[in-house]
Write a protein that holds these residues in place. Sequence first.
Motif, PDB file in Angstrom:
ATOM      1  N   ARG A  59       0.841  -1.202   0.000  1.00 13.14           N
ATOM      2  CA  ARG A  59       0.000   0.000   0.000  1.00 13.14           C
ATOM      3  C   ARG A  59       0.880   1.258   0.000  1.00 13.14           C
ATOM      4  O   ARG A  59       0.603   2.219  -0.698  1.00 13.14           O
ATOM      5  CB  ARG A  59      -0.911  -0.010   1.221  1.00 13.14           C
ATOM      6  N   ILE A  60       1.931   1.238   0.777  1.00 12.37           N
ATOM      7  CA  ILE A  60       2.845   2.389   0.848  1.00 12.37           C
ATOM      8  C   ILE A  60       3.615   2.547  -0.454  1.00 12.37           C
ATOM      9  O   ILE A  60       3.769   3.654  -0.968  1.00 12.37           O
ATOM     10  CB  ILE A  60       3.774   2.263   2.062  1.00 12.37           C
ATOM     11  N   ALA A  65       4.480   5.426  -5.563  1.00  9.33           N
ATOM     12  CA  ALA A  65       4.516   5.419  -7.026  1.00  9.33           C
ATOM     13  C   ALA A  65       3.528   6.430  -7.600  1.00  9.33           C
ATOM     14  O   ALA A  65       3.840   7.153  -8.554  1.00  9.33           O
ATOM     15  CB  ALA A  65       4.218   4.008  -7.549  1.00  9.33           C
ATOM     16  N   ASP A  66       2.344   6.494  -7.004  1.00  9.95           N
ATOM     17  CA  ASP A  66       1.339   7.473  -7.452  1.00  9.95           C
ATOM     18  C   ASP A  66       1.846   8.904  -7.261  1.00  9.95           C
ATOM     19  O   ASP A  66       1.676   9.746  -8.125  1.00  9.95           O
ATOM     20  CB  ASP A  66       0.024   7.291  -6.697  1.00  9.95           C
ATOM     21  N   ALA A  67       2.462   9.160  -6.115  1.00  9.81           N
ATOM     22  CA  ALA A  67       2.976  10.508  -5.834  1.00  9.81           C
ATOM     23  C   ALA A  67       4.081  10.876  -6.814  1.00  9.81           C
ATOM     24  O   ALA A  67       4.130  12.011  -7.307  1.00  9.81           O
ATOM     25  CB  ALA A  67       3.484  10.577  -4.404  1.00  9.81           C
ATOM     26  N   LEU A  68       4.962   9.932  -7.093  1.00  5.31           N
ATOM     27  CA  LEU A  68       6.039  10.205  -8.056  1.00  5.31           C
ATOM     28  C   LEU A  68       5.494  10.464  -9.438  1.00  5.31           C
ATOM     29  O   LEU A  68       5.978  11.340 -10.162  1.00  5.31           O
ATOM     30  CB  LEU A  68       7.034   9.034  -8.077  1.00  5.31           C
ATOM     31  N   GLU A  69       4.475   9.725  -9.828  1.00  5.07           N
ATOM     32  CA  GLU A  69       3.856   9.896 -11.140  1.00  5.07           C
ATOM     33  C   GLU A  69       3.213  11.278 -11.266  1.00  5.07           C
ATOM     34  O   GLU A  69       3.270  11.906 -12.313  1.00  5.07           O
ATOM     35  CB  GLU A  69       2.810   8.804 -11.382  1.00  5.07           C
TER      36      GLU A  69
END
Length: 72
Positions: A59-60, A65-69
Amino acid sequence: MVSGRFLRTGRKAVTAGIALLAAVWAPSSPAVGLAAESGPALAGFLRGTSVNVYAGHERILAARADALEQHR
């Protein structure tokens, strides 16, 4: 963020559907078991940019990954 009393708080968080709990100290073994069985990510020993993850690693990593994207 919670204190060392994760087990009681953790049960409430699971009921509320909270995805991540973090503590400044290490969680107890029963607390880690609850998080691993019930789904929320559990992190402890938050210090600056350092953190230990006890449950919910995937989950982390997905959130990271979402934040980096989003920053690309």
